[in-house]
Design an enzyme around this catalytic site. Sequence first.
Site, PDB file in Angstrom:
ATOM      1  N   HIS A 139     -93.556  -1.223 -35.399  1.00  0.00           N
ATOM      2  CA  HIS A 139     -93.073  -1.074 -36.782  1.00  0.00           C
ATOM      3  C   HIS A 139     -92.338  -2.352 -37.225  1.00  0.00           C
ATOM      4  O   HIS A 139     -92.578  -2.874 -38.322  1.00  0.00           O
ATOM      5  CB  HIS A 139     -92.155   0.148 -36.856  1.00  0.00           C
ATOM      6  CG  HIS A 139     -91.467   0.345 -38.170  1.00  0.00           C
ATOM      7  ND1 HIS A 139     -91.853   1.304 -39.082  1.00  0.00           N
ATOM      8  CD2 HIS A 139     -90.408  -0.290 -38.725  1.00  0.00           C
ATOM      9  CE1 HIS A 139     -91.063   1.236 -40.147  1.00  0.00           C
ATOM     10  NE2 HIS A 139     -90.172   0.277 -39.944  1.00  0.00           N
ATOM     11  N   GLU A 140     -91.466  -2.839 -36.354  1.00  0.00           N
ATOM     12  CA  GLU A 140     -90.711  -4.062 -36.685  1.00  0.00           C
ATOM     13  C   GLU A 140     -91.632  -5.267 -36.851  1.00  0.00           C
ATOM     14  O   GLU A 140     -91.444  -6.086 -37.749  1.00  0.00           O
ATOM     15  CB  GLU A 140     -89.666  -4.354 -35.593  1.00  0.00           C
ATOM     16  CG  GLU A 140     -88.561  -3.317 -35.483  1.00  0.00           C
ATOM     17  CD  GLU A 140     -87.920  -3.011 -36.817  1.00  0.00           C
ATOM     18  OE1 GLU A 140     -87.675  -3.950 -37.592  1.00  0.00           O
ATOM     19  OE2 GLU A 140     -87.683  -1.839 -37.120  1.00  0.00           O
ATOM     20  N   HIS A 197     -93.157  -5.388 -40.211  1.00  0.00           N
ATOM     21  CA  HIS A 197     -92.344  -5.994 -41.275  1.00  0.00           C
ATOM     22  C   HIS A 197     -92.497  -7.519 -41.284  1.00  0.00           C
ATOM     23  O   HIS A 197     -92.481  -8.142 -42.340  1.00  0.00           O
ATOM     24  CB  HIS A 197     -90.864  -5.645 -41.080  1.00  0.00           C
ATOM     25  CG  HIS A 197     -90.489  -4.274 -41.571  1.00  0.00           C
ATOM     26  ND1 HIS A 197     -90.796  -3.821 -42.834  1.00  0.00           N
ATOM     27  CD2 HIS A 197     -89.813  -3.268 -40.967  1.00  0.00           C
ATOM     28  CE1 HIS A 197     -90.325  -2.587 -42.984  1.00  0.00           C
ATOM     29  NE2 HIS A 197     -89.737  -2.223 -41.868  1.00  0.00           N
ATOM     30  N   GLU A 199     -91.838   0.460 -45.863  1.00  0.00           N
ATOM     31  CA  GLU A 199     -91.660   1.278 -44.655  1.00  0.00           C
ATOM     32  C   GLU A 199     -92.953   1.997 -44.284  1.00  0.00           C
ATOM     33  O   GLU A 199     -93.315   2.071 -43.110  1.00  0.00           O
ATOM     34  CB  GLU A 199     -90.527   2.300 -44.851  1.00  0.00           C
ATOM     35  CG  GLU A 199     -89.131   1.685 -44.948  1.00  0.00           C
ATOM     36  CD  GLU A 199     -88.762   0.809 -43.756  1.00  0.00           C
ATOM     37  OE1 GLU A 199     -89.373   0.922 -42.675  1.00  0.00           O
ATOM     38  OE2 GLU A 199     -87.860  -0.019 -43.900  1.00  0.00           O
TER      39      GLU A 199
HETATM   40 ZN   LIG Z   1     -88.703  -0.507 -41.285  1.00  0.00          ZN
END
Ligand SMILES: [Zn+2]
Length: 267
Positions: free
Chosen positions: A139-140, A143, A199
């Site tokens: 997830h990171e 980003h 997100e």
């Molecule tokens: Zn996030």
Amino acid sequence: MKNLFFSCLTLLALLAVPSNASAQFRIGGKKINTTKLLNAGKDMAAAITLSDEDIARLSRESVAWMDAHNPVAADTTSYGARLKRLTEGITDADGLPLNFKVYLVTDVNAFACGDGSIRVFAALMDLMDDNELMAIIGHEIGHVVHADTKHAIKSAYLASAARNAAGAAEGSTLAKLSDSQLGDVVTAFTDARFSQKQEYAADQYGFEFSVKHGFSPYAMAKSLEKLVDLSKGAKASFVEKMFSSHPDSEARAARMREQADAWQAAH
Ligand SMILES: [Zn+2]
């Protein structure tokens, strides 16, 4: 009470921790009004242009600052060895070289920086199993790949520049930052928020990252569900604040579980 969000930094928008006595992660040791700062940064944004190279340098300097101010686990420690084992062979994300380290701190957090540095906090590793941890790391990385972190570090820098009343940036040239200015930049990150759209996209990346690297298709869903549960259970006070500001956490978890069900049905 202030939540710590890192967007060079920003871990799951979910994983905020109140900055209470147990918080160990160093963000400059100063209390400043980051909302005011970020607004000031927006005003300056029109006047200052930072190149991709400037932003890459700023990311590298910020990570170096954080590595110098936090206890980094050696590869021989249990935390260091676990992360090394899990990330073995994961050397880049869409061409961006990655490097991983553990901070031996009690905050529940993780972050990725625009230069490909991923930092995971020991307390997060205690909470998550291998699959869940790797989904959060994915997830990171999402980003970073989606350039969310690039925009976040830019606003934090501009905010810091505003606070330091000019001088920090002139034209398109990024001036050498002092140690306290770097601390400011890192601090300004802490209030950076990603949009729901960002997100969702990072969750999707975390899902695909998990599957690609042989982890469970349910890893992303389970890590989000675990955080939702934590907010309701005995540790509620610990994670209480993060859900008041992120009401869509349950929706994100449900969305990822549906995705995993669909993947499972197709394979
Ligand atoms: Zn996030």
